[in-house]
Design a protein around this motif. Structure first.
Motif, PDB file in Angstrom:
ATOM      1  N   GLU A   3       0.837  -1.201   0.000  1.00  0.00           N
ATOM      2  CA  GLU A   3       0.000   0.000   0.000  1.00  0.00           C
ATOM      3  C   GLU A   3       0.874   1.255   0.000  1.00  0.00           C
ATOM      4  O   GLU A   3       1.897   1.313   0.675  1.00  0.00           O
ATOM      5  CB  GLU A   3      -0.909  -0.011   1.231  1.00  0.00           C
ATOM      6  N   GLU A 118     -11.353  -0.021  -7.774  1.00  0.00           N
ATOM      7  CA  GLU A 118     -11.040   1.300  -7.242  1.00  0.00           C
ATOM      8  C   GLU A 118      -9.790   1.282  -6.357  1.00  0.00           C
ATOM      9  O   GLU A 118      -9.702   0.453  -5.441  1.00  0.00           O
ATOM     10  CB  GLU A 118     -12.259   1.785  -6.432  1.00  0.00           C
ATOM     11  N   ARG A 119      -8.851   2.163  -6.635  1.00  0.00           N
ATOM     12  CA  ARG A 119      -7.589   2.316  -5.879  1.00  0.00           C
ATOM     13  C   ARG A 119      -6.715   1.059  -5.886  1.00  0.00           C
ATOM     14  O   ARG A 119      -5.822   0.933  -5.059  1.00  0.00           O
ATOM     15  CB  ARG A 119      -7.860   2.696  -4.414  1.00  0.00           C
ATOM     16  N   THR A 129      -2.015  -1.013  -3.803  1.00  0.00           N
ATOM     17  CA  THR A 129      -3.224  -0.228  -3.517  1.00  0.00           C
ATOM     18  C   THR A 129      -2.832   1.183  -3.079  1.00  0.00           C
ATOM     19  O   THR A 129      -1.723   1.418  -2.605  1.00  0.00           O
ATOM     20  CB  THR A 129      -4.078  -0.883  -2.402  1.00  0.00           C
ATOM     21  N   ALA A 130      -3.791   2.113  -3.278  1.00  0.00           N
ATOM     22  CA  ALA A 130      -3.524   3.517  -2.973  1.00  0.00           C
ATOM     23  C   ALA A 130      -4.434   3.985  -1.858  1.00  0.00           C
ATOM     24  O   ALA A 130      -5.645   3.843  -1.951  1.00  0.00           O
ATOM     25  CB  ALA A 130      -3.744   4.368  -4.220  1.00  0.00           C
ATOM     26  N   ARG A 131      -3.824   4.560  -0.800  1.00  0.00           N
ATOM     27  CA  ARG A 131      -4.647   5.104   0.290  1.00  0.00           C
ATOM     28  C   ARG A 131      -5.371   6.353  -0.199  1.00  0.00           C
ATOM     29  O   ARG A 131      -6.508   6.585   0.120  1.00  0.00           O
ATOM     30  CB  ARG A 131      -3.760   5.486   1.484  1.00  0.00           C
ATOM     31  N   ALA A 133      -4.776   8.311  -3.750  1.00  0.00           N
ATOM     32  CA  ALA A 133      -5.126   8.586  -5.160  1.00  0.00           C
ATOM     33  C   ALA A 133      -4.326   7.725  -6.128  1.00  0.00           C
ATOM     34  O   ALA A 133      -3.246   7.228  -5.800  1.00  0.00           O
ATOM     35  CB  ALA A 133      -4.855  10.057  -5.462  1.00  0.00           C
ATOM     36  N   VAL A 134      -4.899   7.574  -7.332  1.00  0.00           N
ATOM     37  CA  VAL A 134      -4.175   6.965  -8.449  1.00  0.00           C
ATOM     38  C   VAL A 134      -4.141   7.992  -9.578  1.00  0.00           C
ATOM     39  O   VAL A 134      -5.168   8.600  -9.906  1.00  0.00           O
ATOM     40  CB  VAL A 134      -4.862   5.675  -8.951  1.00  0.00           C
ATOM     41  N   TRP A 297     -10.331  10.360  -6.089  1.00  0.00           N
ATOM     42  CA  TRP A 297      -9.152   9.473  -5.971  1.00  0.00           C
ATOM     43  C   TRP A 297      -8.501   9.188  -7.322  1.00  0.00           C
ATOM     44  O   TRP A 297      -7.466   8.557  -7.384  1.00  0.00           O
ATOM     45  CB  TRP A 297      -9.555   8.136  -5.327  1.00  0.00           C
TER      46      TRP A 297
END
Ligand SMILES: Cc1cc2nc3c(=O)[nH]c(=O)nc-3n(C[C@H](O)[C@H](O)[C@H](O)COP(=O)(O)OP(=O)(O)OC[C@H]3O[C@@H](n4cnc5c(N)ncnc54)[C@H](O)[C@@H]3O)c2cc1C
Length: 454
Positions: A3, A118-119, A129-131, A133-134, A297
């Motif tokens: 993450e 999503e994310r 995974t993104a806390r 944003a991507v 995001w």
């Protein structure tokens, strides 16, 4: 599963600037790249094309200036020019970029990124995974025009067109936009016999007509066979391996290589976009905060959002996106077709804001004021006979400049003054206090402003 705060997909200029700024703000950033850190711009586009153009451009300048002219003999040393191009692109090795990534504490992940909801992004069998944003910064590749069998014949795109190890004896270029014109000049200066084909009635169709005329005339003077207003309808390979391109005026152009420069398509076909309700293969539209469909995001910057397919535009958007991600209230105040732009031919075409035609189309109370650069004292040092024109497009109602186009030798470096005047909405009567230095071609500003006063 790993993450991070932010995932940036694509390490071209847009992705690099965005990830660098976010990392500087203390965010934990993963940057995913499937090819070379530096992207298309550093290795197959902006940088090598300018390296290929520069030797002949410099020789031309020397030839125009007595005292220097006599000190030169011969033309461009092709092998040395190609070697210098290879240095500029680090022989397609991105290791020089890696210390920058490391110093910023960015985690570089090599491989093809695909969304998995999503994310969530997959790189091979690794889930990232993104806390927060991507950011999608996957850029674009050459688009193939709908000519049957063209793709299967493996023509050159900008990739071979900027990295070829030798100049082909003959080269046909399809597409008379910035890429086609620059590469026509570059390869012709390196010894290729070049034909350039444009379907629209003029080269550089979005720029001022005088710019198109001057570039076409200069290319023809160099021996480039320029065809405008003709469409390619069929292509084949002859027995000797050469390309045969049939045009709709029934003529056939035969050449050793064929370069396709008819536009770009976003790299979105294999990105897992279907898992986040976006259409694979399509341009990803964004709002002025670079957000996709208003989602807080998801961001798209650079060529992939189709606003302005230019490196500096992608970097500008990267600054906007990174600021929005760290909760600053910013938005792009301008962008798209009126962004500053330069075609690095000789003469160069440097433009910002509207052309007269686009201003009128946009409903501006527009008027053009023209002047020749050759009328300035500064131009005499650039050399006799060097073409050069300046046009201001003014909004008479608001008394502002809304566009500027300069053509001439090395005018690219002069464009930023016009960009500042337009972005800053500097009133025209105030601009008359901006004293140009003597003897420079910037004195053309005074001529334009005096004409405005009358
Ligand atoms: C011949 C030529 C000359 C040009 N000259 C100029 C110029 O002089 N000035 C100018 O401003 N612009 C110029 N341009 C335009 C400029 O190159 C682009 O606007 C710029 O490269 C776009 O930057 P980007 O970061 O959006 O994308 P790119 O530079 O295309 O970078 C995107 C990166 O994303 C990576 N990527 C794609 N998909 C994935 C995935 N699924 N997973 C992981 N990585 C992925 C790619 O490998 C690539 O490295 C030129 C273009 C061409 C073709």
């Amino acid at each position: 599963m790993i993450e991070h705060d932010v995932i940036v997909i694509g390490a071209g200029p847009a992705g690099e600037v965005c990830s660098g700024r976010l990392a500087q703000q203390g965010l934990d950033v993963a940057l995913i790249e499937r090819e070379l850190v530096g992207g298309e711009c550093s290795f197959y586009a902006c940088m090598p094309s300018k390296a290929l153009l520069r030797p002949a451009e410099l020789l031309d300048e020397v030839q125009r200036v007595p005292g220097a002219r006599e000190a030169t003999s011969g033309g461009v040393d092709v092998a040395a020019a190609l070697k210098r191009r290879d240095e500029v692109i680090h022989s397609l090795d991105d290791s020089a970029q890696l210390p920058w990534v490391e110093q910023h504490g960015i985690t570089l992940i090599r491989g093809q990124a695909r969304f998995d909801g999503e994310r969530r992004v997959r790189v091979d069998d690794q889930l990232v995974t993104a806390r927060r944003a991507v950011v999608i910064a996957v850029g674009s590749g050459a688009a193939m025009p709908p000519i049957e069998g063209l793709e299967a014949l493996a023509p050159w795109t900008n990739r071979a067109g900027t990295t070829a190890k030798r100049a082909p004896a003959s080269l046909t270029i399809l597409g008379g936009g910035a890429v086609g014109c620059e590469l026509a000049q570059a390869w012709s200066s390196l010894g290729s016999e070049v034909a350039l084909v444009e379907a629209l009635p003029r080269l550089l169709a979005r720029e001022e007509p005088f710019a198109s005329e001057q570039v076409a005339a200069a290319l023809r003077d160099r021996g480039v066979d320029v065809h405008v207003g003709v469409r390619a309808t069929a292509v084949a390979r002859a027995r000797n391996g050469s390309f045969e391109l049939t045009l709709d005026d029934q003529s056939v152009l035969s050449s050793d290589e064929l370069l396709v420069a008819t536009g770009r398509r976003p790299h979105t076909d294999d990105l897992g976009l279907e898992t986040i309700d976006l259409e694979p293969g399509a341009t990803i539209r964004v709002d002025d905060r670079m957000r996709v469909n208003g989602r807080d995001w998801l961001y798209a910057i650079g060529d992939v959002n189709g606003r302005a397919l230019l490196t500096h535009a992608g970097k500008y958007q990267a600054r906007i996106a990174s600021d929005v991600i760290i909760n600053r209230d910013v938005r792009a105040s301008w962008d798209g077709a009126i962004s500053p732009r330069v075609v690095f031919t000789e003469p160069q075409v440097a433009a910002v804001g509207h052309t007269l035609e686009s201003a009128i189309e946009a409903g501006v109370d527009a008027r053009a004021i023209d002047a020749k650069l050759a009328g300035t004292a500064g131009a005499s040092f650039i050399g006799k006979g060097a073409p050069g024109t300046a046009r201001f497009v003014v909004d008479d109602e608001r008394e502002l400049m809304v566009g500027a186009t300069f053509t001439g030798v090395q005018v690219a470096e002069s464009l930023h003054a016009a960009t500042i005047a337009i972005v800053g909405e500097v009133p025209l009567h105030r601009l008359t206090h901006a004293m140009p230095t003597f003897p420079t071609r910037s004195e053309v500003w005074l001529r334009l402003l005096e004409d405005y006063d009358h």
